[in-house]
Design a protein around this motif. Structure first.
Motif, PDB file in Angstrom:
ATOM      1  N   MET A 149       0.842  -1.106  -0.027  1.00 28.86           N
ATOM      2  CA  MET A 149      -0.005   0.125   0.068  1.00 28.86           C
ATOM      3  C   MET A 149       0.894   1.197  -0.193  1.00 28.86           C
ATOM      4  SD  MET A 149      -2.788  -0.801   2.882  1.00 28.86           S
ATOM      5  CE  MET A 149      -3.480  -2.576   3.175  1.00 28.86           C
ATOM      6  N   ARG A 150       0.697   2.055  -1.151  1.00 28.56           N
ATOM      7  CA  ARG A 150       1.514   3.102  -1.267  1.00 28.56           C
ATOM      8  C   ARG A 150       1.345   4.505  -0.050  1.00 28.56           C
ATOM      9  NH1 ARG A 150       3.586   5.130  -5.810  1.00 28.56           N
ATOM     10  NH2 ARG A 150       3.723   3.127  -6.272  1.00 28.56           N
ATOM     11  N   ASP A 151       0.007   4.369   0.321  1.00 27.92           N
ATOM     12  CA  ASP A 151      -0.121   5.306   1.246  1.00 27.92           C
ATOM     13  C   ASP A 151       0.167   4.906   2.721  1.00 27.92           C
ATOM     14  OD1 ASP A 151      -1.994   3.273   1.961  1.00 27.92           O
ATOM     15  OD2 ASP A 151      -3.759   4.715   1.683  1.00 27.92           O
ATOM     16  N   TYR A 152       0.784   3.820   2.803  1.00 30.34           N
ATOM     17  CA  TYR A 152       1.397   3.260   4.182  1.00 30.34           C
ATOM     18  C   TYR A 152       2.529   4.196   4.485  1.00 30.34           C
ATOM     19  CZ  TYR A 152       3.645   0.592   8.005  1.00 30.34           C
ATOM     20  OH  TYR A 152       4.134   0.421   9.035  1.00 30.34           O
ATOM     21  N   PHE A 153       3.368   4.650   3.359  1.00 30.04           N
ATOM     22  CA  PHE A 153       4.653   5.448   3.590  1.00 30.04           C
ATOM     23  C   PHE A 153       4.285   6.884   3.691  1.00 30.04           C
ATOM     24  CE2 PHE A 153       5.672   1.355   1.049  1.00 30.04           C
ATOM     25  CZ  PHE A 153       6.456   0.796   1.927  1.00 30.04           C
ATOM     26  N   THR A 154       4.220   7.189   4.865  1.00 27.91           N
ATOM     27  CA  THR A 154       3.724   8.646   5.020  1.00 27.91           C
ATOM     28  C   THR A 154       5.033   9.562   4.865  1.00 27.91           C
ATOM     29  OG1 THR A 154       4.471   8.552   7.407  1.00 27.91           O
ATOM     30  CG2 THR A 154       2.029   7.950   6.671  1.00 27.91           C
ATOM     31  N   VAL A 155       4.768  10.738   5.071  1.00 26.12           N
ATOM     32  CA  VAL A 155       5.861  11.878   4.891  1.00 26.12           C
ATOM     33  C   VAL A 155       6.885  11.203   5.969  1.00 26.12           C
ATOM     34  CG1 VAL A 155       6.486  14.195   5.353  1.00 26.12           C
ATOM     35  CG2 VAL A 155       4.552  13.699   4.213  1.00 26.12           C
ATOM     36  N   ALA A 156       6.619  10.985   7.004  1.00 28.05           N
ATOM     37  CA  ALA A 156       7.552  10.479   8.025  1.00 28.05           C
ATOM     38  C   ALA A 156       8.591   9.390   7.572  1.00 28.05           C
ATOM     39  CB  ALA A 156       6.854   9.743   9.364  1.00 28.05           C
TER      40      ALA A 156
ATOM     41  N   GLU B 239       5.251  -4.968   3.957  1.00 26.84           N
ATOM     42  CA  GLU B 239       4.875  -3.750   2.834  1.00 26.84           C
ATOM     43  C   GLU B 239       6.179  -2.740   2.606  1.00 26.84           C
ATOM     44  OE1 GLU B 239       1.500  -1.759   3.770  1.00 26.84           O
ATOM     45  OE2 GLU B 239       0.200  -3.329   3.567  1.00 26.84           O
ATOM     46  N   ARG B 240       7.185  -2.926   3.556  1.00 23.70           N
ATOM     47  CA  ARG B 240       8.270  -2.040   3.739  1.00 23.70           C
ATOM     48  C   ARG B 240       9.468  -2.973   2.895  1.00 23.70           C
ATOM     49  NH1 ARG B 240       7.036   0.385   8.565  1.00 23.70           N
ATOM     50  NH2 ARG B 240       8.799  -0.981   9.670  1.00 23.70           N
TER      51      ARG B 240
ATOM     52  N   ARG C 125       3.443  -7.451  10.549  1.00 21.42           N
ATOM     53  CA  ARG C 125       4.185  -6.393  11.379  1.00 21.42           C
ATOM     54  C   ARG C 125       4.883  -7.111  12.655  1.00 21.42           C
ATOM     55  NH1 ARG C 125       2.573  -1.308  15.370  1.00 21.42           N
ATOM     56  NH2 ARG C 125       4.572  -0.450  15.419  1.00 21.42           N
ATOM     57  N   ARG C 126       6.084  -6.817  12.728  1.00 18.00           N
ATOM     58  CA  ARG C 126       6.890  -7.556  13.640  1.00 18.00           C
ATOM     59  C   ARG C 126       7.796  -6.563  14.427  1.00 18.00           C
ATOM     60  NH1 ARG C 126      12.854  -9.200  14.036  1.00 18.00           N
ATOM     61  NH2 ARG C 126      12.990 -10.629  15.961  1.00 18.00           N
TER      62      ARG C 126
ATOM     63  N   LEU D  74      10.622   0.080  -0.838  1.00 16.11           N
ATOM     64  CA  LEU D  74      10.548   1.591  -1.334  1.00 16.11           C
ATOM     65  C   LEU D  74      11.557   2.004  -2.250  1.00 16.11           C
ATOM     66  CD1 LEU D  74       8.780   4.213  -1.037  1.00 16.11           C
ATOM     67  CD2 LEU D  74      10.439   4.691   1.068  1.00 16.11           C
ATOM     68  N   CYS D  75      12.774   1.807  -2.002  1.00 17.69           N
ATOM     69  CA  CYS D  75      13.856   2.237  -2.690  1.00 17.69           C
ATOM     70  C   CYS D  75      14.036   1.314  -3.982  1.00 17.69           C
ATOM     71  CB  CYS D  75      15.287   2.632  -2.108  1.00 17.69           C
ATOM     72  SG  CYS D  75      15.849   1.094  -1.376  1.00 17.69           S
TER      73      CYS D  75
END
Length: 285
Positions: free
Chosen positions: A1-8, A166-167, A247-248, A33-34
């Motif tokens: 999910m792209r929106d998981y990666f917030t500005v933070a 997701e990351r 998530r872990r 992401l990268c």
């Protein structure tokens, strides 16, 4: 999910009028992401074509062969404590951690550090903003110390790491520092089961295995694992991307090496660090 990666989690930079998305990965390390935005493609685990796979049996304390003919060998230095924390404790711990800021780390992880600032190459330690381990760990440390394997364990550093599929979160095979950090590495595994991958790239000559040897140590949710001895100093440990299915969150506790304990060359500094750490008044640095 792209929106998981917030500005933070991502930053935008300008390079010749083109937007570039930057994560915390450096060098050969990557996350989803990268890989997506920098065109690195799906990360593939490097290694020899032949790998000998074993599974750790925590009851027998043996590494049991998973490929080829049956075989096993003693695998000392791993202690597994299932159900170290309860479901209620896990929920409370995660809730409190999520109230603090999670900082970006490499390979798709996020982290919270409670420890001194260390330059391992120059072998220098400074206090920085170190104010101790978090209060939520006080009861856990007391519980650890009641286990004979962890008798006298006094952690001076705690690192919380957040993994998410997701990351593409992972951590490469590595050996923890042994100049500052002592004999026992202690990790509490939360929110999901995973596998700690132990490896020897040079093989095991005593077993006639010239290629890489891997031992999978299964970590159930809410368990505690201790690495010491050969598992701490000889075998590299990693968490592979494929073993993060939800998530872990884990908390790793480290004690001081002999150099920073009574009788060591830097015993005075070690005492100061422990006094701060065991005040349990810390916030992430």
């Amino acid at each position: 999910m792209r929106d998981y990666f917030t500005v933070a989690h991502i930053m935008m930079a300008s390079d010749s009028n083109e937007g570039v998305i930057i994560c915390a990965c450096k060098g050969i390390r990557t996350c989803l992401l990268c890989e997506e935005f920098k065109g690195k493609g799906q990360l593939k685990e490097a290694g020899p074509q032949v790998v000998h796979h074993f599974l750790y049996d925590p009851v027998l304390r043996l590494a049991v062969r998973q490929d080829g003919e049956p075989a096993s060998f003693p695998f000392p230095g791993v202690f597994l404590w299932e159900n170290f924390i309860s479901e209620e404790e896990e929920k409370e711990l995660i809730s409190k951690m999520d109230r603090d800021v999670w900082n970006q780390s490499q390979s798709g992880r996020r982290k919270q550090d409670f420890g001194p600032k260390v330059n391992f190459k120059k072998r220098k330690v400074r206090f920085g903003g170190f104010s101790g381990l978090p209060g939520l760990s006080r009861d856990l440390v007391v519980r650890m110390q009641r286990e004979p394997t962890l008798a006298g364990f006094r952690p001076v550093e705690q690192c919380n790491l957040d993994y998410h599929p997701e990351r593409g979160s992972a951590i490469d095979p590595h050996l923890d520092d042994s100049w500052l950090w002592g004999e026992r590495l202690v990790t509490v595994n939360m929110l999901s089961d995973t596998t700690l991958a132990m490896s020897l790239e040079q093989g095991l000559a005593e077993l006639g295995l010239a290629e890489e040897v891997r031992v999978a140590v299964r970590l159930p949710r809410r368990s505690l694992v201790v690495l010491q001895g050969e598992a701490r100093h000889r075998w590299k440990h990693a968490i592979h991307r494929k073993d993060i299915r939800g998530r872990r969150v884990c908390s790793t506790y480290r004690e001081l090496s002999a150099e920073f304990l009574p009788g060591g060359q830097q015993a005075e500094l070690g005492a100061q660090l422990l006094n701060i750490a065991l005040s349990f008044q810390g916030t992430p640095v």
